[in-house]
Scaffold this active site. Structure first.
Site, PDB file in Angstrom:
ATOM      1  CG  ASP A  10      -1.653   1.190   1.479  1.00  0.00           C
ATOM      2  OD1 ASP A  10      -2.462   1.515   0.596  1.00  0.00           O
ATOM      3  OD2 ASP A  10      -1.458   1.859   2.505  1.00  0.00           O
ATOM      4  CG  ASP A  12      -1.911   7.593   0.055  1.00  0.00           C
ATOM      5  OD1 ASP A  12      -0.925   8.253  -0.274  1.00  0.00           O
ATOM      6  OD2 ASP A  12      -2.944   7.527  -0.618  1.00  0.00           O
TER       7      ASP A  12
END
Ligand code: B16
Ligand code: MG
Length: 213
Positions: A10, A12
């Site tokens: 991932d 952010d």
């Protein structure tokens, strides 16, 4: 972990603390509109698409908004957010992340990004991380955002690996759900660290080097 050949990150909240910039931009919009918004509400936005994030924020508001009004608010938020992204540089990458990614590549792991964000490529360019990943699957390549597993399934397919051959690293409960429902091994950190559906908890990003040798 012997079977693991790929790692899907991932973006952010895992590699870069753009989660704080998302919070500041949404907070500014909510304050201007007189809508209650705090970090508890913000945690529900992690990994969720921009328009779905707005729908969660508007739960605290009695006034009904048209689709055009919602689009206008989301655009305002994205403009604020993108302005803050302009200040990102190689120094904005979380402590220890770049060297850990280089070590994982040296160990032979294939690396990819699985992000709900439509701004992922810009963030990776500004932080000079882009070249470390063989594939970037993001909000521009998917029809369903997390907790749907699509983003991770597409990233794994781009690496030529099955879900069982990949670890997903996430900071969002929605992202952990996406990974587990997609058949991946999932390492969780940050807001999702104590989420019981994750396979392992990372107290610090660099803990990944202990699990994937
Ligand atoms: P954008 P991730 C997600 O990125 C963020 O966690 C989430 O807060 C945001 O709403 C979403 O991207 C969409 O971002 O507005 O830039 O398209 O955590 O999946 O990397
Ligand atoms: Mg995240």
């Amino acid at each position: 972990m012997e079977n693991i050949k790929g790692i899907i990150f991932d973006l952010d909240g895992v590699l870069v603390h753009t989660d704080e910039l998302h919070y500041q931009a949404w907070k500014s919009i909510a304050d201007k509109e007189g809508i209650f918004f705090d970090r508890t509400v913000n945690n529900r936005l992690r990994g969720v698409s921009r328009m779905e994030s707005l729908d969660i924020i508007l739960e605290k508001c009695d006034k009904t908004r048209s689709n055009a009004e919602k689009l206008h608010l989301a655009t305002q938020k994205n403009d604020l957010y993108r302005t803050s992204l302009a200040s990102l540089s190689a120094d904005s990458v979380a402590q220890g992340v770049r060297s850990a990614l280089l070590t994982l590549r040296e160990r032979g792991y294939r690396l990819a990004i699985g992000s709900s964000s439509k701004n992922a490529e810009g963030i990776l360019a500004n932080t000079q991380l882009r070249d470390l990943f063989e594939n970037v699957t993001d909000g521009n390549n998917i029809s369903h955002s997390k907790p749907h597993p699509e983003v991770f399934l597409k990233a794994a397919a781009a690496l030529g690996l099955s879900p069982a051959q990949c670890v997903v690293v996430e900071d969002a409960r929605a992202g952990v759900d996406a990974a587990i429902d997609g058949g991946f091994v999932c390492f969780a950190m940050g807001d999702a660290a104590d989420y019981p559906r994750a396979d392992h908890k990372l107290n610090d990003f660099t803990d990944i080097l202990e699990w994937l040798r």
